[in-house]
Design an enzyme around this catalytic site. Structure first.
Site, mmCIF file in Angstrom:
data_model
loop_
_atom_site.group_PDB
_atom_site.id
_atom_site.type_symbol
_atom_site.label_atom_id
_atom_site.label_comp_id
_atom_site.label_asym_id
_atom_site.label_seq_id
_atom_site.Cartn_x
_atom_site.Cartn_y
_atom_site.Cartn_z
ATOM 1 N N GLY A 48 0.909 -1.018 -0.025
ATOM 2 C CA GLY A 48 -0.080 0.207 0.061
ATOM 3 C C GLY A 48 0.874 1.134 0.104
ATOM 4 O O GLY A 48 1.935 1.408 -0.944
ATOM 5 N N GLU A 49 0.597 2.197 0.997
ATOM 6 C CA GLU A 49 1.509 3.208 1.067
ATOM 7 C C GLU A 49 2.073 3.339 2.487
ATOM 8 O O GLU A 49 1.188 3.373 3.541
ATOM 9 C CB GLU A 49 0.547 4.699 0.685
ATOM 10 C CG GLU A 49 1.388 5.835 0.893
ATOM 11 C CD GLU A 49 2.575 5.741 0.031
ATOM 12 O OE1 GLU A 49 2.484 5.402 -1.153
ATOM 13 O OE2 GLU A 49 3.510 6.042 0.488
ATOM 14 N N SER A 50 3.272 3.085 2.509
ATOM 15 C CA SER A 50 4.024 2.940 3.817
ATOM 16 C C SER A 50 3.739 4.402 4.811
ATOM 17 O O SER A 50 3.592 3.984 6.157
ATOM 18 C CB SER A 50 5.502 2.665 3.816
ATOM 19 O OG SER A 50 6.212 3.509 2.863
ATOM 20 N N CYS A 80 5.858 -5.438 0.158
ATOM 21 C CA CYS A 80 6.148 -4.179 -0.424
ATOM 22 C C CYS A 80 6.015 -2.941 0.597
ATOM 23 O O CYS A 80 6.831 -2.806 1.307
ATOM 24 C CB CYS A 80 5.094 -3.762 -1.562
ATOM 25 S SG CYS A 80 5.621 -2.747 -2.922
ATOM 26 N N ARG A 107 12.773 3.587 -1.107
ATOM 27 C CA ARG A 107 11.656 3.434 -1.723
ATOM 28 C C ARG A 107 11.094 3.846 -3.324
ATOM 29 O O ARG A 107 12.085 4.518 -3.606
ATOM 30 C CB ARG A 107 10.540 4.511 -0.772
ATOM 31 C CG ARG A 107 10.432 4.103 0.598
ATOM 32 C CD ARG A 107 9.598 4.966 1.252
ATOM 33 N NE ARG A 107 7.998 5.198 0.870
ATOM 34 C CZ ARG A 107 7.707 6.353 0.922
ATOM 35 N NH1 ARG A 107 8.006 7.288 1.733
ATOM 36 N NH2 ARG A 107 6.397 6.204 0.422
ATOM 37 N N ILE A 133 5.067 -3.162 -7.837
ATOM 38 C CA ILE A 133 4.269 -1.925 -8.018
ATOM 39 C C ILE A 133 4.893 -0.915 -7.138
ATOM 40 O O ILE A 133 4.941 -1.032 -5.919
ATOM 41 C CB ILE A 133 2.899 -2.105 -7.566
ATOM 42 C CG1 ILE A 133 2.012 -3.184 -8.270
ATOM 43 C CG2 ILE A 133 1.883 -0.791 -7.640
ATOM 44 C CD1 ILE A 133 0.603 -3.637 -7.556
ATOM 45 N N ARG A 134 5.850 0.056 -8.011
ATOM 46 C CA ARG A 134 6.507 1.095 -7.200
ATOM 47 C C ARG A 134 7.155 0.404 -5.748
ATOM 48 O O ARG A 134 7.093 0.847 -4.567
ATOM 49 C CB ARG A 134 5.595 2.259 -6.782
ATOM 50 C CG ARG A 134 4.787 2.917 -7.918
ATOM 51 C CD ARG A 134 4.129 4.001 -7.620
ATOM 52 N NE ARG A 134 4.928 5.417 -7.000
ATOM 53 C CZ ARG A 134 5.704 5.939 -7.664
ATOM 54 N NH1 ARG A 134 5.998 5.859 -8.614
ATOM 55 N NH2 ARG A 134 6.355 6.878 -6.831
ATOM 56 N N HIS A 169 4.301 -8.094 -4.717
ATOM 57 C CA HIS A 169 3.200 -8.479 -4.349
ATOM 58 C C HIS A 169 2.394 -10.080 -4.696
ATOM 59 O O HIS A 169 1.890 -10.218 -5.582
ATOM 60 C CB HIS A 169 2.089 -7.594 -4.880
ATOM 61 C CG HIS A 169 2.137 -6.096 -4.373
ATOM 62 N ND1 HIS A 169 1.281 -5.733 -3.601
ATOM 63 C CD2 HIS A 169 2.752 -5.217 -4.735
ATOM 64 C CE1 HIS A 169 1.443 -4.327 -3.204
ATOM 65 N NE2 HIS A 169 2.484 -4.295 -3.928
ATOM 66 N N GLU A 171 0.268 -11.645 -3.226
ATOM 67 C CA GLU A 171 -1.186 -11.884 -2.790
ATOM 68 C C GLU A 171 -1.904 -11.399 -4.307
ATOM 69 O O GLU A 171 -2.973 -11.572 -4.193
ATOM 70 C CB GLU A 171 -1.572 -11.044 -1.847
ATOM 71 C CG GLU A 171 -1.807 -9.325 -2.124
ATOM 72 C CD GLU A 171 -0.288 -8.739 -1.997
ATOM 73 O OE1 GLU A 171 0.705 -9.250 -2.186
ATOM 74 O OE2 GLU A 171 -0.568 -7.396 -2.207
HETATM 75 N N1 GLN Z 1 5.863 2.787 -2.747
HETATM 76 C C1 GLN Z 1 4.963 2.511 -1.744
HETATM 77 C C2 GLN Z 1 5.639 2.959 -0.605
HETATM 78 O O1 GLN Z 1 6.550 3.530 -0.537
HETATM 79 C C3 GLN Z 1 4.883 0.771 -1.631
HETATM 80 C C4 GLN Z 1 4.117 0.409 -2.933
HETATM 81 C C5 GLN Z 1 3.330 -0.965 -2.506
HETATM 82 O O2 GLN Z 1 3.370 -1.466 -1.510
HETATM 83 N N2 GLN Z 1 3.173 -1.429 -3.605
HETATM 84 O O3 GLN Z 1 4.966 2.870 0.698
#
Ligand code: GLN
Length: 194
Positions: A48-50, A80, A107, A133-134, A169, A171
């Protein structure tokens, strides 16, 4: 019989729950402090977004109890953003979060276009689809960290004691090998404690 807690504040927690359903593993979603009253045998921290997840962890007073549980040996799997939350150091930042996993991550840095892609890679002898994903790039590993998967010469999955982390990921793809590996860790830990 084991129960796995899935941190469900933000990000891809529903997808982890679906994988556990498919494997017949019971789970609880952790959204607030009272959810920790139910005993759990393992913890998944999703992607997600840390930064957003860390903010919510503190606001909801979940950060300290979870950090203590991880430090006490609760089997924990970070994917991630979850890996970023576990990492001891974040490159270019003074801030890190749980700091329980002895590695450094950068990151949004892994991948050919630094964006999102899918590839095949070996995880613990299984060839699996890996969706990035990123994703964070693991830039250094502590001495007690074992590499479980390498893609393009970079480490993308690790284990240290009861912690498992990957920058992709699992999942989101059909392969269940990484979740199975984690479930084995959780079961082995539970057996040892009983
Ligand atoms: N870029 C996200 C972060 O810095 C991590 C990306 C992800 O969990 N798919 O939190």
């Amino acid at each position: 019989m084991i129960t796995v807690g899935i941190l469900a504040l933000q990000g891809a927690f529903v997808e982890h729950a679906r994988v556990l359903d498919g494997l017949g593993v019971s789970h609880v979603l952790i959204r607030q402090k009272k959810d920790l009253d139910k005993p759990i045998d393992g913890l998944i921290i999703p992607g997600g977004e840390s930064t957003a997840m860390a903010k919510l962890l503190h606001e909801l007073a979940l950060f300290s109890p979870l950090k203590k549980a991880i430090e006490a040996g609760l089997p924990t799997f970070g994917t991630c953003a979850g890996l970023i939350l576990l990492a001891k150091e974040l490159e270019g930042s003074d801030v890190a979060h749980f700091k329980t996993l002895d590695l450094t991550v950068r990151r949004n840095a892994y991948g050919r276009q630094l964006a999102s892609f899918m590839t095949k890679g070996s995880f613990n002898e299984d060839l699996i689809d890996m969706i990035f994903i990123r994703a964070p790039l693991i830039t250094s590993l502590g001495p007690d960290v074992t590499t479980l998967a390498i893609v393009d010469k970079e480490t993308v999955a690790v284990r240290q004691g009861n912690q498992l982390g990957c920058s992709f990921h699992p999942e989101l793809s059909e392969d269940k090998a990484v979740h199975r590996y984690f479930i084995d860790m959780v079961e082995a830990h539970k057996k040892k404690r009983n």
